[in-house]
Scaffold this active site. Structure first.
Site, PDB file in Angstrom:
ATOM      1  N   ARG A   1       0.858  -1.192   0.000  1.00 27.85           N
ATOM      2  CA  ARG A   1       0.000   0.000   0.000  1.00 27.85           C
ATOM      3  C   ARG A   1       0.885   1.229   0.000  1.00 27.85           C
ATOM      4  O   ARG A   1       1.836   1.329   0.766  1.00 27.85           O
ATOM      5  CB  ARG A   1      -0.975  -0.007   1.178  1.00 27.85           C
ATOM      6  CG  ARG A   1      -0.363   0.066   2.547  1.00 27.85           C
ATOM      7  CD  ARG A   1      -1.409   0.335   3.632  1.00 27.85           C
ATOM      8  NE  ARG A   1      -0.958  -0.156   4.931  1.00 27.85           N
ATOM      9  CZ  ARG A   1      -0.053   0.442   5.688  1.00 27.85           C
ATOM     10  NH1 ARG A   1       0.531   1.553   5.286  1.00 27.85           N
ATOM     11  NH2 ARG A   1       0.309  -0.077   6.839  1.00 27.85           N
TER      12      ARG A   1
ATOM     13  N   HIS B   1      -1.524   3.421   6.730  1.00 25.23           N
ATOM     14  CA  HIS B   1      -2.551   2.449   7.138  1.00 25.23           C
ATOM     15  C   HIS B   1      -3.929   3.105   7.036  1.00 25.23           C
ATOM     16  O   HIS B   1      -4.873   2.539   6.514  1.00 25.23           O
ATOM     17  CB  HIS B   1      -2.284   1.978   8.559  1.00 25.23           C
ATOM     18  CG  HIS B   1      -3.406   1.195   9.157  1.00 25.23           C
ATOM     19  ND1 HIS B   1      -3.791  -0.023   8.657  1.00 25.23           N
ATOM     20  CD2 HIS B   1      -4.256   1.469  10.180  1.00 25.23           C
ATOM     21  CE1 HIS B   1      -4.822  -0.463   9.368  1.00 25.23           C
ATOM     22  NE2 HIS B   1      -5.125   0.425  10.288  1.00 25.23           N
TER      23      HIS B   1
ATOM     24  N   TYR C   1       7.199   3.905  10.326  1.00 19.32           N
ATOM     25  CA  TYR C   1       7.723   2.551  10.163  1.00 19.32           C
ATOM     26  C   TYR C   1       8.366   2.297   8.802  1.00 19.32           C
ATOM     27  O   TYR C   1       8.783   1.182   8.520  1.00 19.32           O
ATOM     28  CB  TYR C   1       6.595   1.531  10.401  1.00 19.32           C
ATOM     29  CG  TYR C   1       5.316   1.865   9.669  1.00 19.32           C
ATOM     30  CD1 TYR C   1       5.121   1.471   8.350  1.00 19.32           C
ATOM     31  CD2 TYR C   1       4.305   2.612  10.296  1.00 19.32           C
ATOM     32  CE1 TYR C   1       3.958   1.796   7.677  1.00 19.32           C
ATOM     33  CE2 TYR C   1       3.141   2.945   9.624  1.00 19.32           C
ATOM     34  CZ  TYR C   1       2.967   2.538   8.314  1.00 19.32           C
ATOM     35  OH  TYR C   1       1.810   2.873   7.646  1.00 19.32           O
TER      36      TYR C   1
END
Lengths: 336, 344
Positions: free
Chosen positions: B243, B247, B255
């Site tokens: 992706r 998120h 991250y």
């Protein structure tokens, strides 16, 4: 075999049978009536269910429709939800209500919410049968009474029969409903006998309580095992105290009208249910009555249940914590 | 219409169109969310388009899918209309769920879309159930569960696959390995190198395919569907993908680095498929531009219309709990109204 009159439909055949037999009869009739109905659960097939409720059904309806599952409550509860959403009518058996925690996700976030979240555009005809209650030394993980959880949670209906007749009629309504319905069977009354209508279309509408015995002095609203014990008690008290006994039958929806009508007559209310007392079924019944018949009450509402402990193993301890008819009597005498 | 023949030129153009539609929809959804236009939160599918389109293009209309919280791509790939989806994102009455579900709960059971799902891992048991319906009724349909790499660590996935495998149900379990479970990389969540290795535990076929290659995903699902309809049971497919966005929109993504994202964007599923079709003469650059422009206009119009569409009446909050109204809801709704009056 005997006959009785039912209002509006003339005489109907009944037969004396146990709660277990009444449930099995309801399952058999619905399996015969609708090919989309199927049973799913642990050892419901050849084993016949741990309480032998489904005994003999796999022989007549086959393993496809009386499905033994792996020990995967989350998996098969979820499968039942998916099956119901796609057009079949699963009847799930969760062996003991204490195991509900294992499959709660599929109940709470899928089964209960899908219709609403999807704007009403899906049906959810799932029936979940499970067993509750102490009294056989099964200890804390196999004796709980958890029905308040499900009566509380929006999006599912919950019933808890106290007689063989109610067991048949409620289960058939549950299976025919397009909504999720939980049927809470108290395991200590499987052997209790009573007259049960043989009419294959005998159903009890969800959301109707039943006055099992009329009385003038006090209303006892009871569930499951406490119905029979309260009826026995009422007979014992007859001539001294006239007790009206109501089988609540449907926890959600709840039949406020029948409760209120009774309390308006008697002025006193005792609620007998095997749930832990805090935030329990008792509290909801009491509130409904107080909201609608507060000025008819002549005495404080009394609750008979479990004192917020788990069901212990030792017979001495178990008997101590479980509610019985003598507890109902004590509650009645406190307010007479 | 969802099934396409990916070996035909028309089928390939349709696959491209669907991927572009997903990207345009989610790009717009991200923009609208950033502008404060959409309530709640959104999880975008950008980067993963080849997985949904490859998979759903191998399914028939009567087949079922279950989805995830990142479900817009699955919806479009299964044939849902962007207009009604956009209305749902806005919380409007003419959305798929009449405004009750939002981005994370779009469903259209009639189209075989059993719902985007806010609970990680909850979809596969539902797919097992839909496959059970097919089995019980003797229908020639399958159920495909989309779920993420994070969901593979969920217990209910194991139960669902074990049941489907043991009963040989016509199910397909498709994990979209987008390399992160929220912010935790896949290698910190699993002890296997490829998630498809878990299939061995159920004695079912397990494959890892390139999730940036729409044809590869299509072919894997087509084979899995054949097996399922032959009574051979489920297949576990892992599609490696990525992706591009956080998120959720607004995720600061501590991250990973922009360079990490760029590595995957270099093998972008839409760009590479477009180039393949141009090289083969299936589509010209001008035809592609026209297709992209049409889709862009459609999504812009959908957003504009959704913005203007009416909200549900507040009284609708009390509807759709059950097949028929229960007295409690009406009574409590009446009690809770500040003026104590009747709801219409």
């Amino acid at each position: 075999m005997s006959t009785e009159s039912r209002s509006g439909s003339g005489p109907a055949q009944t037969e004396e049978m146990t709660v277990r037999e009444a449930i099995r009869l309801a399952l058999r009739e619905e399996l015969e009536r609708d090919e989309d109905v199927f049973l799913i659960g642990e050892d419901v097939g050849a084993f016949g269910g741990v309480f032998e409720v489904t005994g003999g059904l796999v022989e007549d309806f086959g393993e496809k429709r009386v499905r033994d599952t792996p020990i995967s409550e989350a998996g098969f509860m979820g499968a039942a939800v998916g099956a119901a959403a796609t057009g079949t009518r699963p009847v799930v058996e969760i062996m003991f209500a204490d195991f509900m925690g294992v499959c709660s996700e599929q109940i709470i976030n899928q089964m209960a919410k899908n219709r609403y979240m999807f704007g009403g555009k899906t049906e959810m005809p799932v029936t979940v049968r499970t067993t509750e209650g102490g009294g056989m030394g099964a200890a804390s993980q196999h004796s709980g009474t958890l029905h308040t959880w499900f009566a509380h949670f929006p999006g599912v209906m919950a019933v808890a029969p106290g007689t063989p007749r109610a067991a048949k009629g409620l289960l058939k309504s549950a299976i025919r409903s397009n909504d999720p319905v939980f049927v809470f069977e108290n395991k200590m009354i499987y052997e209790q006998k009573g007259e049960v209508p043989l009419d294959e279309d005998y159903t009890i509408p969800l959301g109707q309580a039943k006055v099992e015995r009329e009385g003038e002095d006090v209303t006892v609203v009871a569930t499951q095992r406490m119905v029979g014990e309260s009826l026995d008690l009422a007979e014992e008290l007859d001539g001294d105290i006239s007790a009206e006994v109501i089988d609540l039958r449907s926890l959600y929806p709840l039949d406020t009208d029948t409760l209120v009508e009774s309390v308006k007559k008697t002025g006193r209310l005792v609620i007998a249910d095997e749930s832990p007392l805090s935030y329990g079924t008792h509290a909801e019944v009491a509130t409904r009555v107080m909201e609608n018949a507060f000025y008819s009450l002549d005495a404080p509402v009394q609750r008979v249940g479990v004192a917020d402990v788990h069901i212990p193993f030792s017979p001495e301890l178990e008997n101590e914590v479980l509610p019985h008819g003598d507890d109902v009597e004590a509650a009645i005498r406190r307010i007479m | 219409m969802v099934a396409i023949d990916i070996e035909s030129e028309e089928g390939q153009r349709e696959a491209l169109r669907r991927m572009l539609t997903i990207r345009a929809f989610d790009t717009k959804a991200g923009d609208l969310f950033g502008d404060g236009e959409l309530p709640g939160f959104v999880h975008l599918y950008i980067g993963e388009e080849a997985v949904a389109v490859g998979a759903c293009s191998a399914l028939e209309e009567e087949d079922y899918i279950t989805s995830t919280h990142r479900g817009h791509g699955h919806c479009i790939a299964k044939g849902l209309e962007p207009e009604q989806m956009m209305s749902e994102l806005y919380g409007k009455r003419d959305g798929y769920c009449n405004g009750k579900g939002g981005s994370m709960h779009i469903a259209d059971v009639d189209a075989g879309m059993l719902g985007a799902n806010g609970i990680v891992g909850a979809g596969p048991p539902l797919a097992t159930g839909a496959a059970l319906t097919s089995h019980l009724r003797g229908e020639d349909t399958v159920a495909l569960a989309f779920f993420g790499d994070g969901a593979v660590a969920q217990g209910q996935i194991h139960e669902a696959i074990n049941i489907a495998a043991t009963w040989k149900l016509p199910a397909i379990f498709l994990v979209e390995n987008n390399q992160f479970g929220e912010g935790t990389p896949v290698e910190k969540q699993h002890n296997v190198q490829h998630l498809s290795e878990t299939a061995e535990a159920y004695n079912i076929p397990g494959f890892t395919v390139d999730g940036m290659d729409v044809t590869a995903v299509f072919e894997a699902v087509r084979e899995a569907r054949k097996r399922a309809l032959n009574g051979e049971g489920p297949t576990f497919i892992e599609a490696d993908t990525y992706r591009y966005r956080g998120h959720f929109e607004g995720d600061q993504q501590p991250y990973r680095t922009k360079e990490d994202v760029a590595i995957w964007q270099d093998r972008d599923a839409i760009e590479s498929f477009k180039q393949k079709l141009i090289d083969a003469g299936t589509i010209t650059e001008a035809e592609f531009d026209e297709m992209e422009s049409e889709i862009h206009d459609r999504i812009e119009q959908a957003a504009a219309d959704a913005k203007e569409a009416p909200y549900p009446d507040p009284s609708e909050a009390y509807e759709d709990m059950f097949s028929a109204t229960v007295p409690e809801i009406n009574e409590f709704a009446r009690q809770m109204r500040a003026d104590g009056g009747e709801r219409q």
